[in-house]
Design a protein around this motif. Structure first.
Motif, short mmCIF file in Angstrom:
data_model
loop_
_atom_site.label_atom_id
_atom_site.label_comp_id
_atom_site.label_asym_id
_atom_site.label_seq_id
_atom_site.Cartn_x
_atom_site.Cartn_y
_atom_site.Cartn_z
N LEU A 1 20.63 39.14 27.22
CA LEU A 1 21.66 39.03 28.25
C LEU A 1 22.12 37.59 28.29
CD1 LEU A 1 22.76 40.86 30.65
CD2 LEU A 1 21.26 39.50 32.08
N ASP B 1 22.14 10.74 18.36
CA ASP B 1 21.52 10.70 19.69
C ASP B 1 20.65 11.92 19.97
OD1 ASP B 1 24.54 11.56 21.65
OD2 ASP B 1 23.71 12.40 19.81
N GLN B 2 21.22 13.08 20.06
CA GLN B 2 20.46 14.27 20.44
C GLN B 2 21.08 15.51 19.79
OE1 GLN B 2 21.45 14.62 24.83
NE2 GLN B 2 22.66 16.29 23.98
N GLU C 1 29.32 31.48 26.80
CA GLU C 1 28.71 31.95 28.03
C GLU C 1 29.69 32.91 28.70
OE1 GLU C 1 28.87 31.06 31.58
OE2 GLU C 1 26.90 31.86 32.06
N PHE D 1 30.71 15.00 28.45
CA PHE D 1 29.29 14.71 28.62
C PHE D 1 28.57 14.34 27.35
CE2 PHE D 1 29.94 15.78 32.79
CZ PHE D 1 30.68 16.95 32.84
N ALA E 1 20.19 28.25 29.09
CA ALA E 1 20.24 28.69 27.69
C ALA E 1 20.24 30.21 27.70
CB ALA E 1 19.04 28.17 26.91
N GLN F 1 20.11 30.77 38.91
CA GLN F 1 20.44 32.09 38.35
C GLN F 1 19.13 32.65 37.81
OE1 GLN F 1 24.38 32.63 36.51
NE2 GLN F 1 23.30 33.28 34.68
N ASP G 1 19.54 34.50 30.22
CA ASP G 1 20.67 34.22 31.11
C ASP G 1 20.23 33.61 32.44
OD1 ASP G 1 23.52 36.15 32.34
OD2 ASP G 1 23.40 34.17 31.42
N ARG H 1 18.61 11.56 26.66
CA ARG H 1 19.88 11.44 25.93
C ARG H 1 19.67 11.09 24.46
NH1 ARG H 1 22.90 8.96 31.03
NH2 ARG H 1 21.32 7.35 30.76
N HIS H 2 18.48 10.59 24.14
CA HIS H 2 18.16 10.26 22.75
C HIS H 2 16.75 10.76 22.44
CE1 HIS H 2 21.24 7.34 23.90
NE2 HIS H 2 21.59 7.34 22.64
N PRO I 1 18.07 23.98 24.58
CA PRO I 1 18.88 24.00 25.79
C PRO I 1 20.36 24.03 25.43
CG PRO I 1 18.02 21.80 25.41
CD PRO I 1 17.44 22.68 24.35
N GLU I 2 21.15 24.63 26.29
CA GLU I 2 22.60 24.65 26.09
C GLU I 2 23.17 23.40 26.75
OE1 GLU I 2 25.15 26.06 28.88
OE2 GLU I 2 26.28 24.67 27.63
N GLY I 3 23.98 22.64 26.01
CA GLY I 3 24.59 21.45 26.58
C GLY I 3 23.57 20.37 26.86
N ASN I 4 23.84 19.56 27.87
CA ASN I 4 22.96 18.44 28.21
C ASN I 4 21.87 18.86 29.17
OD1 ASN I 4 24.00 16.19 26.78
ND2 ASN I 4 25.78 16.27 28.11
N PRO J 1 28.00 18.02 37.28
CA PRO J 1 28.56 17.57 36.00
C PRO J 1 27.85 18.19 34.80
CG PRO J 1 27.20 15.85 36.94
CD PRO J 1 27.27 16.93 37.97
N THR J 2 28.27 19.38 34.42
CA THR J 2 27.65 20.02 33.25
C THR J 2 28.76 20.32 32.26
OG1 THR J 2 28.04 22.28 33.92
CG2 THR J 2 26.14 21.20 34.87
N GLY J 3 28.47 21.06 31.26
CA GLY J 3 29.51 21.42 30.30
C GLY J 3 30.20 22.71 30.67
N THR J 4 29.42 23.73 31.06
CA THR J 4 30.00 25.06 31.24
C THR J 4 29.91 25.56 32.66
OG1 THR J 4 27.89 25.71 30.37
CG2 THR J 4 29.82 26.18 29.01
N HIS K 1 30.75 29.26 34.40
CA HIS K 1 31.21 30.59 34.01
C HIS K 1 31.65 31.37 35.23
CE1 HIS K 1 31.31 34.63 32.66
NE2 HIS K 1 30.19 34.98 33.23
#
Lengths: 362, 233
Positions: A33, A280-281, A290, A319, B10, B67, B94, B116-117, B131-134, B219-222, B224
């Motif tokens: 999911l 970096d990462q 998503e 970001f 994720a 969630q 999810d 971050r590194h 993980p998804e994004g940061n 402040p994230t990327g996504t 929904h």
């Protein structure tokens, strides 16, 4: 701890036709999911195994490992190759027991053991150089030498995918690569193929089928992600790092798990491949999906490419920073770069890895 | 004292606590051992480094489940030529978590930089769960653990539901005093992650249901919004 970071991320969009590449204990294709919506899934472990099998064609035999319970036979072969004239099986079994790995009464290891040929050879060499190592009891120094033989010179596959030894956790090696579960970029609903098997010699009074059943399947555009911590890999493989990364890239791109392959002939290649080199990462871009992709006139593949490119660009402006290098294969990611043939990309990637790790270029 | 905020999201994640052998279950929220492990991974600590246990002692930990996700069972096989070794592994699919760590400013800044590194690739409980994004969200300076968890805007947008009168609530699980009403002991305080002998101590935790604040999206990327496509003109 060195501050240098080199992460190579692999992003693949790959469409598979009706198929059942990876199924669970009930025979259903695996699912997950995400974004509130059911997705098709191919497990990380399924694709890693497909890659490991492809490694046999990509890497020379000497740099690979074997996952087997018959490690005694492996070491015995090396002993014989090096000229050992007495009972190689017995000597190999003793060497392995002295290293701390327990064997059952058939001289098989209790759990499957990941051993590279180089490690088997190192053990054999120890046995030939100091015959005391083959005795029933060994000194601490010998035990350490045997342990070192089993930990050093990991094969390319052990260095990339790691190793777990329940008997003696000191032989555990951490993986430098990480492969995510592949999930579809869109909603998926599993379907059923109702089939019959008809007898070639039918009876006069019965036209029915001899066997009936159903096969569950689905079709999807998968987002597949993997990353390699090259700065960690070079600590284990040294000069061979660049080759290992290029080999991993080839295997990740072109492999396919074999689930129900004969029924569905689903062996496809990716619609799009993006390889990024970041200092970096690692950056997983699954967030692009998503919100599930809806099929438009271009089906799922084209829209998935657009969603991935848009998400990446958005992240690079907010970001995260843009990667040091981006390699693209295929045309659906044109907003992120010009597509090149796979072979060219692999050559360029290998060169860049050699440069960054100070290794050799072939 | 300030609080470091992490976004853990994720398609799949898994938080093991007391699983053994062939059945590997997941908790419904990240364990402290998982988060300290994640931070140690970013810092580049090897498994037998004593600094890991010290890190765990220098940080107070709490998590808010924005969630809940859904339990996923993965039928995992490892094939040999004849035999097949089967394990049953559970994941949360999810799910989105807000993890918070309270500690000294200097330490939190070091952790933010490491996230971050990262020295090793990060993962949410299992290696197959990047993980998804940061992961690093922000450092809330001068804000305590509980304040940060109560006030940080939700990492997921509000659900459009017919029953909009009910404000959204989220579960919050935090380090607590041992005598606090409703608290229980969870064995996820790392003593050692060494391969030879993994050891965990007990931590007192308490769960509460708190209103989930919606505000300027974190402040994230996504972000929904599942029903956006259905909105009228």
């Amino acid at each position: 701890m060195s501050q240098k970071r080199i992460y190579v991320d692999f992003h693949v969009l790959q469409t598979v036709p009706p198929s059942c590449v990876n199924r669970d204990d009930t025979g259903s294709p695996k699912t997950a999911l995400y974004g509130g919506v059911n997705r098709a899934r191919v497990s990380s472990q399924a694709w890693k195994r497909a890659m490991r099998l492809d490694f046999e064609d990509i890497f020379p035999k000497e740099s690979l490992s074997l996952r087997t319970k018959r490690i005694v036979r492996l070491v015995a072969e090396e002993l014989t190759n090096l000229g050992y004239t007495e009972n190689a099986e017995e000597a190999a079994a003793q060497l392995i027991k002295n290293a701390g790995v327990s064997l059952d009464k058939d001289n098989n290891s209790k759990a499957m053991f990941f051993m590279s040929r180089a490690q088997a050879e190192a053990l054999a060499l120890l046995g030939l150089e100091s015959p005391d190592v083959l005795g029933a009891k060994v000194t601490k120094e010998h035990k350490k030498a045997l342990a070192d033989a089993l930990c050093n010179a990991p094969g390319v596959d052990i260095a990339l995918f790691g190793r777990m030894v329940a008997d003696d956790p000191s032989y555990n090696t951490d993986a430098c690569a990480q492969v995510a579960h592949a999930i579809s970029t869109h909603r998926v609903q599993n379907e059923f193929d109702y089939f019959t098997a008809v007898d070639d010699i039918p009876l006069d009074d019965n036209a029915g089928a001899a066997h009936i059943g159903t096969t569950e399947f689905n079709s999807s555009t998968l987002y597949r992600y993997a990353t390699v911590a090259v700065h960690q890999l070079s600590g284990l493989l040294g000069d061979d790092t660049a080759d290992a990364v290029a080999g991993f890239a080839r295997a990740f791109t072109t492999s396919m798990p074999t689930g129900k392959q004969n029924s569905f002939a689903n062996r496809t290649l990716p619609d799009a491949l993006m390889i990024t080199v970041r200092m970096d990462q690692p950056l997983n871009l699954v967030g692009a999906f998503e919100k599930p992709v809806f099929a438009g006139e271009g089906g799922y593949a084209e829209r998935s490419g657009k969603a991935l490119a848009a998400h990446a660009r958005q992240l690079y402006q907010s970001f995260a920073t843009a990667p040091k290098t981006t390699y693209i294969v295929g045309s659906s990611l044109s907003e992120l770069g010009e597509g090149q043939p796979l072979e060219q990309v692999l050559t360029l990637l290998k060169e860049e890895m050699a440069q960054l790790t100070g290794g050799k270029t072939v | 004292m300030s609080t470091l905020l992490l976004r853990l999201a994720a398609p799949m994640m898994s938080w093991g606590l007391d699983s053994k052998f062939e059945r590997r279950t997941t908790e419904t929220a990240p364990t402290k051992s998982a988060i300290i492990g994640l931070l140690s991974c970013a810092l580049g600590y090897r498994r037998d480094d004593e600094a890991i246990a010290r890190l765990g002692k220098s940080l107070r930990y709490g998590v808010r489940i924005d969630q809940e996700g859904q339990l996923l069972h993965d039928f995992h096989t490892a094939k040999s030529t004849k035999t097949s070794y089967v394990t049953n592994r559970y994941y949360l699919s999810d799910a989105v978590m807000l993890a918070a760590l309270e500690g000294e400013d200097a330490l939190l800044e070091q952790l933010a930089e490491a996230l971050r590194h990262p020295a090793f690739p990060l993962y949410l409980g299992r290696r197959s769960c990047p993980p998804e994004g940061n992961v690093f969200l922000q450092i809330a300076y001068g804000v305590s653990l509980e304040e940060a968890l109560r006030q940080t805007p939700s990492l997921v947008p509000p659900r459009k539901s017919l029953r909009d009168a009910q404000p959204a609530r989220a579960r919050m699980i935090m380090d607590s005093a041992t005598n606090q009403k409703g608290s229980w002991f969870q064995r996820d305080q790392i003593i050692s992650l060494s391969q030879e002998k993994r050891e965990y101590g007990f931590r007192s935790v308490c769960e509460q249901s708190i209103p989930l604040p919606f505000g300027v999206p974190a402040p994230t990327g996504t972000l929904h919004d599942a029903l956006a496509e259905l909105e009228g003109p």
